[in-house]
Design an enzyme around this catalytic site. Sequence first.
Site, mmCIF file in Angstrom:
data_model
loop_
_atom_site.group_PDB
_atom_site.id
_atom_site.type_symbol
_atom_site.label_atom_id
_atom_site.label_comp_id
_atom_site.label_asym_id
_atom_site.label_seq_id
_atom_site.Cartn_x
_atom_site.Cartn_y
_atom_site.Cartn_z
ATOM 1 N N ASP A 10 26.376 63.960 44.594
ATOM 2 C CA ASP A 10 27.055 62.609 44.652
ATOM 3 C C ASP A 10 26.808 62.288 43.002
ATOM 4 O O ASP A 10 26.032 62.673 42.402
ATOM 5 C CB ASP A 10 26.213 61.378 45.351
ATOM 6 C CG ASP A 10 27.055 60.289 45.172
ATOM 7 O OD1 ASP A 10 28.059 60.007 45.264
ATOM 8 O OD2 ASP A 10 26.311 59.296 45.316
ATOM 9 N N SER A 11 27.527 61.086 42.612
ATOM 10 C CA SER A 11 27.541 60.561 41.287
ATOM 11 C C SER A 11 26.345 59.978 41.079
ATOM 12 O O SER A 11 25.850 59.902 39.920
ATOM 13 C CB SER A 11 28.877 59.597 41.247
ATOM 14 O OG SER A 11 28.740 58.483 42.163
ATOM 15 N N CYS A 73 30.012 62.367 47.506
ATOM 16 C CA CYS A 73 30.803 61.420 46.819
ATOM 17 C C CYS A 73 32.096 61.151 47.082
ATOM 18 O O CYS A 73 33.092 62.445 46.898
ATOM 19 C CB CYS A 73 30.660 61.759 45.149
ATOM 20 S SG CYS A 73 31.489 60.587 44.174
ATOM 21 N N GLU A 157 23.835 48.340 45.685
ATOM 22 C CA GLU A 157 22.473 48.924 45.131
ATOM 23 C C GLU A 157 21.554 47.588 45.003
ATOM 24 O O GLU A 157 20.427 47.926 45.071
ATOM 25 C CB GLU A 157 23.070 49.287 43.796
ATOM 26 C CG GLU A 157 23.645 50.653 44.112
ATOM 27 C CD GLU A 157 23.326 51.850 42.997
ATOM 28 O OE1 GLU A 157 22.734 51.594 42.057
ATOM 29 O OE2 GLU A 157 24.232 52.752 43.113
ATOM 30 N N CYS A 189 33.548 55.339 50.519
ATOM 31 C CA CYS A 189 32.765 55.130 49.513
ATOM 32 C C CYS A 189 31.482 55.405 49.860
ATOM 33 O O CYS A 189 31.086 54.562 50.822
ATOM 34 C CB CYS A 189 33.083 54.014 48.501
ATOM 35 S SG CYS A 189 31.672 53.738 47.110
ATOM 36 N N HIS A 191 28.960 53.755 48.903
ATOM 37 C CA HIS A 191 27.815 52.715 49.035
ATOM 38 C C HIS A 191 28.474 51.873 50.392
ATOM 39 O O HIS A 191 27.452 50.866 50.743
ATOM 40 C CB HIS A 191 28.026 51.911 47.776
ATOM 41 C CG HIS A 191 27.012 52.607 46.689
ATOM 42 N ND1 HIS A 191 27.785 53.667 46.232
ATOM 43 C CD2 HIS A 191 26.331 52.163 45.858
ATOM 44 C CE1 HIS A 191 26.768 54.192 45.180
ATOM 45 N NE2 HIS A 191 25.964 53.200 44.881
#
Length: 276
Positions: A10-11, A73, A157, A189, A191
């Site tokens: 993932d990024s 990602c 986050e 996404c 997140h």
Amino acid sequence: MSSHPIGVFDSGIGGMTVVKEIFTTVPRESIVYFGDTARWPYGAKSVDTIQRYAREDTELLLAYDVKMIVVACNTVSATAIGEVERLAGNIPVIGMIGPCAKAAVSSTKNGKIGIIGTEATIASKAYERAIEVEAKLAGISCKIMSQACPLFVPLAEEGWTRHLATELVAEEYLNELRMNEVDTLILGCTHYPVLFDVIQRTMGSKVTLINSGAEAAKLVADILNENGEFSDRSPSHTVLVSDIPRKFQTVGERLLGQAMPEARQVIWKESWTVQR
Ligand code: DGL
């Protein structure tokens, strides 16, 4: 049987939501996770840059002799999956787009599907293309609407899952999708599953939310099964990051919902070339 690990990249940290789903679906598998925290976020970067990063991320996982690569990602899945597949050769590569598109088409009742993701994911129209293919196979027609939601990433986050600020941002981003009566919304996404409750409340309880990690994890299990490659050993996991793992451990464990092995830093030795 194969005791080789599954590579996941993932990024940054968000891919832990995908690992969480893989742990639930195939708990005996070992994972090598790479989070490119030094170059995060990918979501507002150009396709050329994301493709270069994706190649370098893939090379790292291949060095760990992985039996499969999961591109956690969504931004890479939408813009650079071809690069990963090219380098991976015969090793199966699982991105987030295909499994989600399939799930969305089988979930929708009114044919109205929404997609939310980073700016790069939404600009790529990769989800639209995949949904059109699946809709054609299913013999239905779909109306697709999309919305970039970049602020959801830092809010997730920060762990602001019940914060007024998050409610307001969700209202702003999701209002049009709700007005257009989408009955299925792809959380495109890493997140967004963290904000599942606030997104569900904003969209209304009748809207089905599709979690890309959960859909991809089902495909991981199917492919391991087809290839006879389930692990026969106790799992052992490796976590790698490209910047100092300062916040990674705490935020990562929150997204994963359990303790994880200590993250180790890897360094990419590159040189600069001035563009003419
Ligand atoms: N991991 C990215 C994604 O799923 C979100 C964070 C970023 O912009 O890099 O699209």
